[in-house]
Write a protein that holds these residues in place. Structure first.
Motif, PDB file in Angstrom:
ATOM      1  N   LEU A  12       0.749  -1.230   0.119  1.00  0.00           N
ATOM      2  CA  LEU A  12       0.109   0.002   0.077  1.00  0.00           C
ATOM      3  C   LEU A  12       0.804   1.217  -0.072  1.00  0.00           C
ATOM      4  O   LEU A  12       0.409   2.431  -0.057  1.00  0.00           O
ATOM      5  CB  LEU A  12      -1.107  -0.129   1.158  1.00  0.00           C
ATOM      6  CG  LEU A  12      -2.036  -1.102   1.271  1.00  0.00           C
ATOM      7  CD1 LEU A  12      -2.833  -1.017   2.662  1.00  0.00           C
ATOM      8  CD2 LEU A  12      -2.874  -0.947   0.076  1.00  0.00           C
ATOM      9  N   ARG A  13       1.954   1.135   0.117  1.00  0.00           N
ATOM     10  CA  ARG A  13       2.900   2.242   0.178  1.00  0.00           C
ATOM     11  C   ARG A  13       2.763   3.097  -1.083  1.00  0.00           C
ATOM     12  O   ARG A  13       3.043   2.555  -2.245  1.00  0.00           O
ATOM     13  CB  ARG A  13       4.480   1.891   0.333  1.00  0.00           C
ATOM     14  CG  ARG A  13       5.473   3.018   0.684  1.00  0.00           C
ATOM     15  CD  ARG A  13       6.782   2.712   0.509  1.00  0.00           C
ATOM     16  NE  ARG A  13       7.126   1.667   1.758  1.00  0.00           N
ATOM     17  CZ  ARG A  13       7.991   0.849   1.883  1.00  0.00           C
ATOM     18  NH1 ARG A  13       9.156   0.905   1.002  1.00  0.00           N
ATOM     19  NH2 ARG A  13       8.348  -0.030   3.166  1.00  0.00           N
ATOM     20  N   ASP A  14       2.875   4.460  -1.002  1.00  0.00           N
ATOM     21  CA  ASP A  14       2.816   5.411  -1.860  1.00  0.00           C
ATOM     22  C   ASP A  14       1.487   4.994  -2.913  1.00  0.00           C
ATOM     23  O   ASP A  14       1.537   5.921  -4.126  1.00  0.00           O
ATOM     24  CB  ASP A  14       4.050   5.438  -2.752  1.00  0.00           C
ATOM     25  CG  ASP A  14       5.457   5.576  -1.884  1.00  0.00           C
ATOM     26  OD1 ASP A  14       5.131   6.689  -1.128  1.00  0.00           O
ATOM     27  OD2 ASP A  14       6.234   5.262  -2.482  1.00  0.00           O
ATOM     28  N   ARG A  15       0.339   4.764  -2.279  1.00  0.00           N
ATOM     29  CA  ARG A  15      -0.829   4.625  -3.005  1.00  0.00           C
ATOM     30  C   ARG A  15      -1.826   5.478  -2.786  1.00  0.00           C
ATOM     31  O   ARG A  15      -2.207   5.627  -1.366  1.00  0.00           O
ATOM     32  CB  ARG A  15      -1.354   3.145  -2.929  1.00  0.00           C
ATOM     33  CG  ARG A  15      -0.470   1.946  -3.389  1.00  0.00           C
ATOM     34  CD  ARG A  15      -0.167   1.948  -4.486  1.00  0.00           C
ATOM     35  NE  ARG A  15       0.878   0.963  -5.043  1.00  0.00           N
ATOM     36  CZ  ARG A  15       0.424  -0.048  -5.618  1.00  0.00           C
ATOM     37  NH1 ARG A  15      -0.933  -0.515  -5.957  1.00  0.00           N
ATOM     38  NH2 ARG A  15       1.355  -1.122  -5.910  1.00  0.00           N
ATOM     39  N   LEU A  54      -3.888  -6.477  -4.217  1.00  0.00           N
ATOM     40  CA  LEU A  54      -3.144  -7.172  -3.235  1.00  0.00           C
ATOM     41  C   LEU A  54      -4.059  -8.248  -2.939  1.00  0.00           C
ATOM     42  O   LEU A  54      -3.434  -9.463  -2.933  1.00  0.00           O
ATOM     43  CB  LEU A  54      -3.046  -6.411  -2.120  1.00  0.00           C
ATOM     44  CG  LEU A  54      -1.893  -5.476  -1.777  1.00  0.00           C
ATOM     45  CD1 LEU A  54      -2.167  -4.487  -0.551  1.00  0.00           C
ATOM     46  CD2 LEU A  54      -0.501  -6.291  -1.750  1.00  0.00           C
ATOM     47  N   ALA A  55      -5.336  -8.422  -2.911  1.00  0.00           N
ATOM     48  CA  ALA A  55      -6.201  -9.480  -2.448  1.00  0.00           C
ATOM     49  C   ALA A  55      -5.879 -10.626  -3.876  1.00  0.00           C
ATOM     50  O   ALA A  55      -5.758 -11.615  -3.613  1.00  0.00           O
ATOM     51  CB  ALA A  55      -7.578  -9.307  -2.453  1.00  0.00           C
ATOM     52  N   GLY A  56      -5.911  -9.844  -5.080  1.00  0.00           N
ATOM     53  CA  GLY A  56      -5.783 -11.024  -6.085  1.00  0.00           C
ATOM     54  C   GLY A  56      -4.276 -11.368  -6.189  1.00  0.00           C
ATOM     55  O   GLY A  56      -4.130 -12.579  -6.521  1.00  0.00           O
ATOM     56  N   ALA A  57      -3.090 -10.750  -5.645  1.00  0.00           N
ATOM     57  CA  ALA A  57      -1.940 -11.219  -5.740  1.00  0.00           C
ATOM     58  C   ALA A  57      -1.713 -12.346  -4.557  1.00  0.00           C
ATOM     59  O   ALA A  57      -1.139 -13.162  -4.757  1.00  0.00           O
ATOM     60  CB  ALA A  57      -1.004 -10.048  -5.211  1.00  0.00           C
ATOM     61  N   SER A  96      -0.202  -9.284 -12.565  1.00  0.00           N
ATOM     62  CA  SER A  96      -1.006  -9.277 -11.229  1.00  0.00           C
ATOM     63  C   SER A  96      -0.213  -9.265 -10.027  1.00  0.00           C
ATOM     64  O   SER A  96      -0.487  -8.313  -9.079  1.00  0.00           O
ATOM     65  CB  SER A  96      -1.626 -10.709 -11.360  1.00  0.00           C
ATOM     66  OG  SER A  96      -2.910 -10.663 -12.227  1.00  0.00           O
ATOM     67  N   LEU A  97       1.012  -9.942 -10.084  1.00  0.00           N
ATOM     68  CA  LEU A  97       1.767  -9.790  -8.905  1.00  0.00           C
ATOM     69  C   LEU A  97       2.680  -8.743  -8.750  1.00  0.00           C
ATOM     70  O   LEU A  97       2.684  -7.990  -7.785  1.00  0.00           O
ATOM     71  CB  LEU A  97       2.630 -10.989  -9.015  1.00  0.00           C
ATOM     72  CG  LEU A  97       2.078 -12.386  -8.541  1.00  0.00           C
ATOM     73  CD1 LEU A  97       2.962 -13.657  -8.837  1.00  0.00           C
ATOM     74  CD2 LEU A  97       1.240 -12.468  -7.295  1.00  0.00           C
ATOM     75  N   ARG A  98       3.474  -8.321  -9.746  1.00  0.00           N
ATOM     76  CA  ARG A  98       4.332  -7.108  -9.754  1.00  0.00           C
ATOM     77  C   ARG A  98       3.808  -5.822  -9.534  1.00  0.00           C
ATOM     78  O   ARG A  98       4.237  -5.028  -8.888  1.00  0.00           O
ATOM     79  CB  ARG A  98       5.297  -7.301 -11.148  1.00  0.00           C
ATOM     80  CG  ARG A  98       6.702  -6.416 -10.927  1.00  0.00           C
ATOM     81  CD  ARG A  98       7.354  -6.688 -12.104  1.00  0.00           C
ATOM     82  NE  ARG A  98       8.225  -7.842 -12.054  1.00  0.00           N
ATOM     83  CZ  ARG A  98       8.768  -8.343 -12.927  1.00  0.00           C
ATOM     84  NH1 ARG A  98       8.742  -7.970 -14.443  1.00  0.00           N
ATOM     85  NH2 ARG A  98       9.500  -9.532 -12.765  1.00  0.00           N
ATOM     86  N   PRO A  99       2.642  -5.574 -10.144  1.00  0.00           N
ATOM     87  CA  PRO A  99       1.744  -4.350  -9.746  1.00  0.00           C
ATOM     88  C   PRO A  99       1.517  -4.341  -8.391  1.00  0.00           C
ATOM     89  O   PRO A  99       1.289  -3.106  -7.906  1.00  0.00           O
ATOM     90  CB  PRO A  99       0.612  -4.292 -10.897  1.00  0.00           C
ATOM     91  CG  PRO A  99       0.951  -4.925 -11.660  1.00  0.00           C
ATOM     92  CD  PRO A  99       1.875  -6.316 -11.258  1.00  0.00           C
ATOM     93  N   ALA A 100       1.409  -5.464  -7.699  1.00  0.00           N
ATOM     94  CA  ALA A 100       0.815  -5.167  -6.166  1.00  0.00           C
ATOM     95  C   ALA A 100       2.014  -5.146  -5.300  1.00  0.00           C
ATOM     96  O   ALA A 100       1.606  -4.679  -4.280  1.00  0.00           O
ATOM     97  CB  ALA A 100      -0.169  -6.455  -6.208  1.00  0.00           C
TER      98      ALA A 100
END
Length: 411
Positions: free
Chosen positions: A72-75, A85-88, A121-125
């Motif tokens: 969640l940092r810088d979001r 994050l839930a999808g990751a 999906s993983l890297r963007p989260a």
């Protein structure tokens, strides 16, 4: 309850949830479904426990709070970030389940990191280091630049424990997303959301704490006099509401009726050095150094550490105040008062920005810190509303602490 009994009870509940998660996976597998846990009764039971006791998340997944904070940092808006994050976490859970249910399938032994779900999906989260560390819990290690591969197959209990931990992280994301929805249209800072979740305990108390925090920010904004000690000087009349609008208080001439009204009891040393556009230095007559510009605080403290910003604090001559006549009288050079030394409260983790400055305790606090809330009630201080204000106060306080450490006697 003694500490030993509490630890034993925590371990009992951890093993109980993991065993139930394993039974759910195997039951669904016999029914022809292989994948992340989708048992509604188990999800509801674990979710309710997490809502009441957020510490259960750390028991099931030790690094879960760190993963959430970094995700969640810088979001600017936690809502979409929590969905990502839930999808990751669901994909990480699926990877663990596949290794548990199908240890013989070679295609599950490698993960390509240059395409597919990893990239989209993983890297963007989550940060790359956290992804590699999470796959490392499943036995994967980096092989080359674009591949993770199983190098040591893990025992089944470890795979189940990892899958159950990622499942709990997914439920926590849904709980945090619910808190965000309930506080709409107010936009929350991710740091405040996570801190309130940690301190408040159950979800209802978390929502109430964040509502109180938002109300304080609104009251501070409404009751302010329009002077932000960290704001830059308006660049033109349009920034101050028109030609006739009064300039900011820091640049007002206290000898004028208007300036004297806005700055009671304050006097400034006016000395000319041929430069314009810099802040004036408060004179010794200022009874309360805390009310002077925080930029000045920062420059004076950095000056003690040998910074080039020491010109204002070194007494080499204060700059001329904009609008001051060229023949303004000068005053004898006087030594500036000693400035207070601020500290970071223990609630501020590394990299977190402060939301409140208590001038009584001389400490910076996070937005949802319990001690900070007590300071707001009983002490003097100020809300740090803009990110620039927060970063400058953080920088100034870190300098204070560095100087305090440097001035300690040698042991």
């Amino acid at each position: 309850m003694c500490a030993g009994s509490a630890l034993r009870q925590e371990e009992f509940h951890r093993q109980e949830y993991r065993q139930e998660y394993r039974r759910c996976l195997e039951r669904e597998f016999r029914q022809g479904r292989a994948g992340p846990c989708s048992d509604p009764s188990f999800g509801e039971r674990l979710g309710q426990r997490l809502r009441r006791e957020p510490a259960v998340l750390g028991a099931l997944q030790e690094d879960a709070p760190v993963l959430l904070a970094r995700g969640l940092r810088d979001r600017p808006d936690p809502g979409p970030a929590l969905r990502g994050l839930a999808g990751a976490f669901q994909l990480l859970e699926l990877a663990a389940v596949n290794l548990y249910l199908f240890p013989w399938r070679k295609e599950f032994g490698t993960v390509q990191t240059f395409s597919g779900a990893y990239v989209h999906s993983l890297r963007p989260a989550l940060p790359e280091d956290d992804l590699v560390r999470s796959f490392g819990r499943l036995g994967y290690e980096r092989r080359g630049r674009h591949c993770l591969a199983i190098t040591r197959p893990l025992p089944e209990p470890e795979l189940v424990a990892a899958a159950c931990g990622f499942f709990a992280c997914r439920l926590e994301c849904e709980i945090l997303a619910e808190v965000v929805r309930r506080l709409r249209p107010r936009r929350l800072r991710a740091e405040d959301l996570l801190e309130a979740r940690r301190l408040a305990g159950d979800v209802e108390a978390c929502v109430e704490m964040l509502q109180q925090l938002g109300t304080r920010h609104e009251v501070a904004a409404d009751c302010g006099d329009g002077v932000d000690l960290y704001q830059e000087t308006p660049s033109g009349p349009e920034d101050t509401g028109g030609e006739d609008a009064a300039p900011p208080a820091l640049w007002r001439d206290p000898s004028s009726p208007r300036g004297a009204q806005d700055m009671p009891g304050r006097s400034w040393d006016h000395r000319r050095d041929g430069k314009r556009g810099q802040e004036p230095v408060p004179s010794v007559g200022n009874p309360n150094p805390d009310t002077s510009s925080s930029l000045l605080f920062l420059e004076q403290e950095l000056g003690r550490a040998g910074s080039p910003l020491s010109a204002l604090a070194a007494g080499s001559g204060s700059p001329q105040v904009p609008g001051e006549p060229q023949n303004s009288p000068t005053s004898p050079r006087q030594e500036a008062p000693e400035l207070p030394c601020y500290q970071l409260h223990s609630c501020l983790r590394r990299g977190a920005l402060p939301s409140y400055c208590c001038t009584t305790c001389q400490q910076l606090h996070a937005g949802t810190c319990a001690a900070g809330q007590a300071c707001r009630t009983h002490h003097r201080g100020q809300e740090l509303r803009s990110e620039r204000q927060q970063r400058l106060w953080l920088q100034r306080t870190e300098v204070d602490m560095l100087l305090a450490d440097g001035s300690a006697p040698w042991s």
